[in-house]
Design an enzyme around this catalytic site. Structure first.
Site, short mmCIF file in Angstrom:
data_model
loop_
_atom_site.label_atom_id
_atom_site.label_comp_id
_atom_site.label_asym_id
_atom_site.label_seq_id
_atom_site.Cartn_x
_atom_site.Cartn_y
_atom_site.Cartn_z
N GLU A 131 -20.45 -24.07 -16.61
CA GLU A 131 -19.59 -23.28 -17.51
C GLU A 131 -19.11 -22.03 -16.80
O GLU A 131 -19.88 -21.36 -16.10
CB GLU A 131 -20.35 -22.79 -18.76
CG GLU A 131 -20.47 -23.81 -19.86
CD GLU A 131 -21.20 -23.27 -21.08
OE1 GLU A 131 -21.09 -22.06 -21.36
OE2 GLU A 131 -21.86 -24.07 -21.75
N GLU A 183 -28.72 -23.33 -21.45
CA GLU A 183 -29.05 -21.90 -21.52
C GLU A 183 -30.34 -21.60 -22.28
O GLU A 183 -30.32 -20.97 -23.35
CB GLU A 183 -27.89 -21.13 -22.13
CG GLU A 183 -26.60 -21.31 -21.36
CD GLU A 183 -25.48 -20.36 -21.81
OE1 GLU A 183 -25.63 -19.75 -22.87
OE2 GLU A 183 -24.50 -20.23 -21.08
C1 GCO Z 1 -22.89 -20.16 -23.80
C2 GCO Z 1 -22.67 -21.47 -24.37
C3 GCO Z 1 -21.30 -21.66 -24.94
C4 GCO Z 1 -20.52 -20.43 -25.29
C5 GCO Z 1 -19.84 -19.82 -24.11
C6 GCO Z 1 -19.03 -18.58 -24.45
O1 GCO Z 1 -22.78 -20.03 -22.59
O2 GCO Z 1 -23.18 -19.22 -24.52
O3 GCO Z 1 -23.02 -22.47 -23.54
O4 GCO Z 1 -21.64 -22.38 -26.07
O5 GCO Z 1 -19.56 -20.74 -26.23
O6 GCO Z 1 -20.79 -19.43 -23.20
O7 GCO Z 1 -19.85 -17.59 -24.99
#
Ligand code: GCO
Length: 441
Positions: free
Chosen positions: A344, A165
């Site tokens: 994710e 990200e």
């Molecule tokens: C993000 C990260 C994760 C977070 C998840 C929930 O996407 O921000 O990769 O570390 O914990 O997204 O917010």
């Protein structure tokens, strides 16, 4: 009717070093910007820190056993750069390499494929003090770190993600100031974004030159803007934001361009060198990470304004599964990403542990099913998606919110560090085994 996924579809769970490992100053690990940020009062809810987290550094064998019992075939985790290079560069900390060597070997023995993220936000503090991401020289330090990891683990690890990200790193860390290192300069944020993608390209070449069979990408939290107000001001804002939030990361890597509209409309945009674009324009897959739509009305965007029509998670985020479908389609068509992996997707809810040790998390199960349904729909419409990783394997440190929001498929009792598989964890395990799920229409 059954919603099925291909038999070679990659199912997995994800975590990140800072969120689960703990052992923040053990065995020679250096300080990261997130250690510093948490240890500075006022940044994190309830003054939580990553000092102990889920104690995964010591409990990884049990965690892997649990994963194996859930039939999870792929595990995405991140390496802590300051565990390997306490000062970000210079001498390697052999203890740090030993930890990840043992982790990888234990995973492989359990039949679980490792997927490594090199940078999930825990920059060595020493490199931040030296100028941080807005300075170009950091791209060389990152490349050396990537090379070290490829040499140490590349014989066993085939899947690599350079950055997690980059939008969050740049904008939340250097512009909004709500994440480490807590800066508030748009210029430095845009410079950071540029250097992250340059470092991605340089690391891509470096890893490939050591292991030509490695598969390398980065992961992007696609910001899907939804014009809830259906007004012209919002439409204009979205037209620009789409490029600034997604284009500046996806275009260089996937298409070899930098979005013109950002260069034209933003005086803080970086100077783009054509040679850099060639370096950036390399990938084998790109990870999409999706949680919710960014809602826009009256020319204003918001992550958490209470628009009444949506159900909201513990994060205050609206539940918008159709936006997941649209985001994947945009990856496939607008940005022409040739291999997409959902790296994710998940949700936080106020879970409670029953006296028998169960967590009946109906909301998380609905979220999972609704999003997998939309993912399958995108695949039916031609999006080349080859895997899905649930966030997260277990409850963990949720950045500025500390341990309050729980995203795990596994519940962590932080007092005793005991783990309990939630109902959603059992459901995910069943979906993996059955390569899909039954759906009543
Ligand atoms: C993000 C990260 C994760 C977070 C998840 C929930 O996407 O921000 O990769 O570390 O914990 O997204 O917010």
């Amino acid at each position: 009717m059954k919603i099925s996924f291909p038999s070679n579809f990659k199912w997995g769970v994800a975590t990140a070093a800072f969120q689960i490992e703990g052992a923040w100053n053990e065995d020679g690990k250096g300080e990261s910007i997130w250690d510093r940020f948490c240890h500075t009062p006022g940044h994190i809810e309830r003054s939580d820190t990553g000092d102990i987290a889920c104690d995964h550094y010591h409990r990884y064998p049990e965690d892997i056993k649990l994963m194996q019992s859930m039939n999870i075939p792929n595990y995405r985790f991140s390496v802590s750069w300051p565990r390997i290079y306490p000062n970000g560069k210079g001498a390697v900390n052999q203890n740090g390499l030993d930890f990840y060597n043992k982790l990888v070997d234990t995973l492989l023995k359990a039949g679980i494929e490792p997927w490594i993220t090199l940078y999930h936000w825990d920059l060595p503090q020493a490199l931040h003090d030296e100028g941080s991401w807005p300075e170009r020289k950091i791209t060389d330090y990152f490349t050396t770190y990537a090379e070290t990891m490829a040499k140490a683990l590349g014989d066993r690890v085939k899947n690599w993600m350079t950055f997690n990200e980059p939008w969050v790193v740049s904008f939340m860390g250097y512009h909004e100031g709500v994440f480490a290192p807590g800066e508030t300069s748009e210029k430095r944020a845009l410079q950071t974004a540029y250097h992250l993608m340059l470092a991605h390209g340089k690391a891509y070449s470096a890893i490939k030159s050591i292991h030509s069979d490695a598969r390398i990408g980065f992961t992007h939290n696609y910001l899907h803007y939804h014009n809830l107000g259906r007004d012209e001001k919002s439409a204009q804002l979205i037209n620009y934001k789409q490029h600034e939030s997604n284009g500046i990361f996806l275009e260089p890597v996937s298409l070899g361009n930098y979005p013109e509209i950002v260069l034209e409309q933003n005086a803080n945009a970086p100077t783009v060198h054509p040679d850099d674009l060639k370096v950036m324009n390399q990938y084998d897959f790109i990870g999409i990470q999706y949680y919710f739509d960014v809602l826009v009305a009256n020319g204003e965007w918001s992550f958490d304004k209470p628009f009444p029509i949506y159900k909201r998670t513990e994060m205050g985020w609206p539940v918008t599964p159709v936006g997941f479908y649209e985001s994947i389609m945009s990856f496939a068509t607008e940005y022409q990403v040739k291999d997409i992996i959902v790296t994710e997707n998940g949700s936080a809810w106020p879970d409670t542990l029953s006296p028998e040790g169960n967590v009946f998390d109906d909301d998380r199960q609905h979220y999972l099913i609704d999003h997998l349904y939309q993912l399958r729909r995108a695949m039916d419409d031609g999006a080349p998606v080859s895997g899905y990783f649930a966030w997260a394997f277990m409850d963990n440190f949720e950045w500025k919110h500390g341990y309050r929001p729980r995203f795990g498929l596994v519940y962590v009792d932080y007092g005793s560090q005991k783990r309990h598989i939630k109902e959603s964890g059992h459901l995910f395990s069943k979906i993996i085994q059955e390569k899909g799920f039954e759906c009543i229409v």
